[in-house]
Scaffold this motif. Structure first.
Motif, PDB file in Angstrom:
ATOM      1  N   GLY A   1      54.312 -16.915   3.572  1.00 44.20           N
ATOM      2  CA  GLY A   1      55.560 -16.894   2.952  1.00 44.20           C
ATOM      3  C   GLY A   1      56.483 -15.927   2.920  1.00 44.20           C
ATOM      4  N   PHE A   2      57.788 -15.806   3.137  1.00 43.55           N
ATOM      5  CA  PHE A   2      58.694 -14.710   2.954  1.00 43.55           C
ATOM      6  C   PHE A   2      59.753 -15.283   2.049  1.00 43.55           C
ATOM      7  CE2 PHE A   2      56.202 -13.525   6.762  1.00 43.55           C
ATOM      8  CZ  PHE A   2      55.914 -12.088   6.463  1.00 43.55           C
ATOM      9  N   GLY A   3      60.360 -14.234   1.351  1.00 43.76           N
ATOM     10  CA  GLY A   3      61.729 -14.708   0.783  1.00 43.76           C
ATOM     11  C   GLY A   3      63.053 -13.676   1.305  1.00 43.76           C
ATOM     12  N   VAL A   4      64.208 -14.357   1.339  1.00 42.19           N
ATOM     13  CA  VAL A   4      65.124 -13.309   1.767  1.00 42.19           C
ATOM     14  C   VAL A   4      66.278 -13.619   1.080  1.00 42.19           C
ATOM     15  CG1 VAL A   4      66.630 -13.022   3.829  1.00 42.19           C
ATOM     16  CG2 VAL A   4      64.381 -13.740   4.230  1.00 42.19           C
ATOM     17  N   GLY A   5      66.851 -12.543   0.331  1.00 42.22           N
ATOM     18  CA  GLY A   5      68.152 -12.608  -0.318  1.00 42.22           C
ATOM     19  C   GLY A   5      69.101 -12.249   0.526  1.00 42.22           C
ATOM     20  N   VAL A   6      70.309 -13.125   0.574  1.00 40.09           N
ATOM     21  CA  VAL A   6      71.437 -12.848   1.362  1.00 40.09           C
ATOM     22  C   VAL A   6      72.837 -12.940   0.546  1.00 40.09           C
ATOM     23  CG1 VAL A   6      70.386 -14.005   3.287  1.00 40.09           C
ATOM     24  CG2 VAL A   6      71.802 -15.416   1.593  1.00 40.09           C
ATOM     25  N   ARG A   7      73.590 -12.303   1.039  1.00 39.82           N
ATOM     26  CA  ARG A   7      74.897 -12.187   0.497  1.00 39.82           C
ATOM     27  C   ARG A   7      75.827 -13.477   0.310  1.00 39.82           C
ATOM     28  NH1 ARG A   7      79.471  -8.854   3.553  1.00 39.82           N
ATOM     29  NH2 ARG A   7      80.574 -10.754   3.331  1.00 39.82           N
ATOM     30  N   ASP A   8      75.743 -14.334   1.204  1.00 36.61           N
ATOM     31  CA  ASP A   8      76.439 -15.586   1.009  1.00 36.61           C
ATOM     32  C   ASP A   8      75.780 -16.841   1.747  1.00 36.61           C
ATOM     33  OD1 ASP A   8      77.139 -15.250   3.826  1.00 36.61           O
ATOM     34  OD2 ASP A   8      79.000 -13.963   3.200  1.00 36.61           O
ATOM     35  N   HIS A   9      76.536 -17.867   1.563  1.00 41.98           N
ATOM     36  CA  HIS A   9      75.976 -19.317   2.354  1.00 41.98           C
ATOM     37  C   HIS A   9      76.291 -18.931   3.848  1.00 41.98           C
ATOM     38  CE1 HIS A   9      74.045 -21.647  -0.618  1.00 41.98           C
ATOM     39  NE2 HIS A   9      75.025 -21.239  -1.611  1.00 41.98           N
ATOM     40  N   GLY A  10      75.621 -18.251   4.480  1.00 41.77           N
ATOM     41  CA  GLY A  10      75.973 -18.014   5.931  1.00 41.77           C
ATOM     42  C   GLY A  10      74.999 -19.186   6.852  1.00 41.77           C
ATOM     43  N   ALA A  11      75.363 -19.057   8.067  1.00 39.91           N
ATOM     44  CA  ALA A  11      74.532 -19.839   9.134  1.00 39.91           C
ATOM     45  C   ALA A  11      73.264 -19.014   9.457  1.00 39.91           C
ATOM     46  CB  ALA A  11      75.252 -20.234  10.255  1.00 39.91           C
ATOM     47  N   VAL A  12      72.131 -19.878   9.203  1.00 38.64           N
ATOM     48  CA  VAL A  12      70.771 -19.168   9.735  1.00 38.64           C
ATOM     49  C   VAL A  12      70.485 -20.078  10.954  1.00 38.64           C
ATOM     50  CG1 VAL A  12      68.491 -18.977   8.901  1.00 38.64           C
ATOM     51  CG2 VAL A  12      70.327 -18.930   7.400  1.00 38.64           C
ATOM     52  N   HIS A  13      69.998 -19.116  12.094  1.00 39.70           N
ATOM     53  CA  HIS A  13      69.415 -19.594  13.289  1.00 39.70           C
ATOM     54  C   HIS A  13      67.971 -19.153  13.604  1.00 39.70           C
ATOM     55  CE1 HIS A  13      69.289 -20.645  17.410  1.00 39.70           C
ATOM     56  NE2 HIS A  13      69.034 -19.627  17.872  1.00 39.70           N
ATOM     57  N   VAL A  14      67.023 -19.704  13.419  1.00 42.16           N
ATOM     58  CA  VAL A  14      65.814 -19.376  13.711  1.00 42.16           C
ATOM     59  C   VAL A  14      65.109 -19.796  15.123  1.00 42.16           C
ATOM     60  CG1 VAL A  14      63.431 -19.627  12.946  1.00 42.16           C
ATOM     61  CG2 VAL A  14      65.239 -19.538  11.233  1.00 42.16           C
ATOM     62  N   PHE A  15      64.545 -18.883  15.673  1.00 44.22           N
ATOM     63  CA  PHE A  15      63.738 -19.282  16.870  1.00 44.22           C
ATOM     64  C   PHE A  15      62.506 -18.248  17.101  1.00 44.22           C
ATOM     65  CE2 PHE A  15      67.218 -16.283  17.754  1.00 44.22           C
ATOM     66  CZ  PHE A  15      66.746 -15.171  18.643  1.00 44.22           C
ATOM     67  N   THR A  16      61.741 -18.667  18.286  1.00 47.64           N
ATOM     68  CA  THR A  16      60.574 -17.880  18.701  1.00 47.64           C
ATOM     69  C   THR A  16      61.047 -17.271  20.076  1.00 47.64           C
ATOM     70  OG1 THR A  16      59.532 -19.725  19.758  1.00 47.64           O
ATOM     71  CG2 THR A  16      59.180 -19.376  17.133  1.00 47.64           C
ATOM     72  N   LEU A  17      60.020 -16.143  20.185  1.00 48.34           N
ATOM     73  CA  LEU A  17      60.265 -15.335  21.389  1.00 48.34           C
ATOM     74  C   LEU A  17      58.721 -15.129  21.595  1.00 48.34           C
ATOM     75  CD1 LEU A  17      63.209 -13.040  21.157  1.00 48.34           C
ATOM     76  CD2 LEU A  17      63.259 -15.045  22.248  1.00 48.34           C
ATOM     77  N   GLN A  18      58.374 -15.025  23.351  1.00 47.44           N
ATOM     78  CA  GLN A  18      56.949 -14.779  23.311  1.00 47.44           C
ATOM     79  C   GLN A  18      56.840 -13.245  24.238  1.00 47.44           C
ATOM     80  OE1 GLN A  18      56.327 -18.652  25.358  1.00 47.44           O
ATOM     81  NE2 GLN A  18      54.608 -18.800  23.957  1.00 47.44           N
TER      82      GLN A  18
END
Length: 165
Positions: free
Chosen positions: A138-155
């Motif tokens: 698990g990781f935690g991320v602190g962000v400035r505001d409620h922006g969009a988040v896009h998650v994907f994988t690469l190989q």
């Protein structure tokens, strides 16, 4: 009609035993050791970057790509203790990778990235390794505001990418 399968089963068992003995002999006669990738994803590093309009987190993975989930939380907590992670930021994200580990089968750390870091990027304010417990990293991320988040994988090489706008 009833068939007697015993002679066929006995012959197959003999072939299987002979084949396994040959495989064992071939494997032990091999002069060059081979590197076997881990069966569970190993998270080995984390890095950050700034791009026009978004910040990026890249998690480097050794072995197969794990499942990834990202959720917004009020506060990130360490696994398994439940203690709060002291992250900078106004809003927080929890990244979970499973099945995954930040250690090898002997219990040695393989993760070489930051454990807890304050960031001064346009969108990212903090990042922390929040847990490596029972097949979940698990990781935690602190962000400035409620922006969009896009998650994907690469190989090639394997990695998990998270863009925060």
């Amino acid at each position: 009609m009833i068939l007697n399968c015993r002679p066929v089963a006995t012959a197959l068992a003999g072939l299987l035993l002979a084949g396994s003995a040959a495989v064992g002999t071939t494997a032990s006669a091999s002069a060059a050791p081979t590197t076997v990738p881990p069966a569970t994803a190993q998270v080995v590093n984390a890095r950050f970057g700034v791009h026009p309009g978004y910040d990026r987190i890249v998690l480097d993975i050794k072995g197969p790509l794990p499942r990834v989930s990202v959720i917004r939380v009020d506060q990130v907590r360490y696994d398994p203790s439940g203690k709060p992670v002291p992250l900078r930021g106004s809003f927080f994200l929890r990244i979970r990778l499973a099945p995954a580990a930040a250690h090898d089968s002997a219990g040695h750390n393989v993760y070489r990235g930051p454990r807890l870091v304050a960031l001064n990027l346009p969108h990212l304010r903090g990042f922390a390794l929040a847990g490596d417990f029972e097949g979940v990293v698990g990781f935690g991320v602190g962000v400035r505001d409620h922006g969009a988040v896009h998650v994907f994988t690469l190989q090639n090489p394997n990695r998990v990418v998270m863009d925060v706008r």
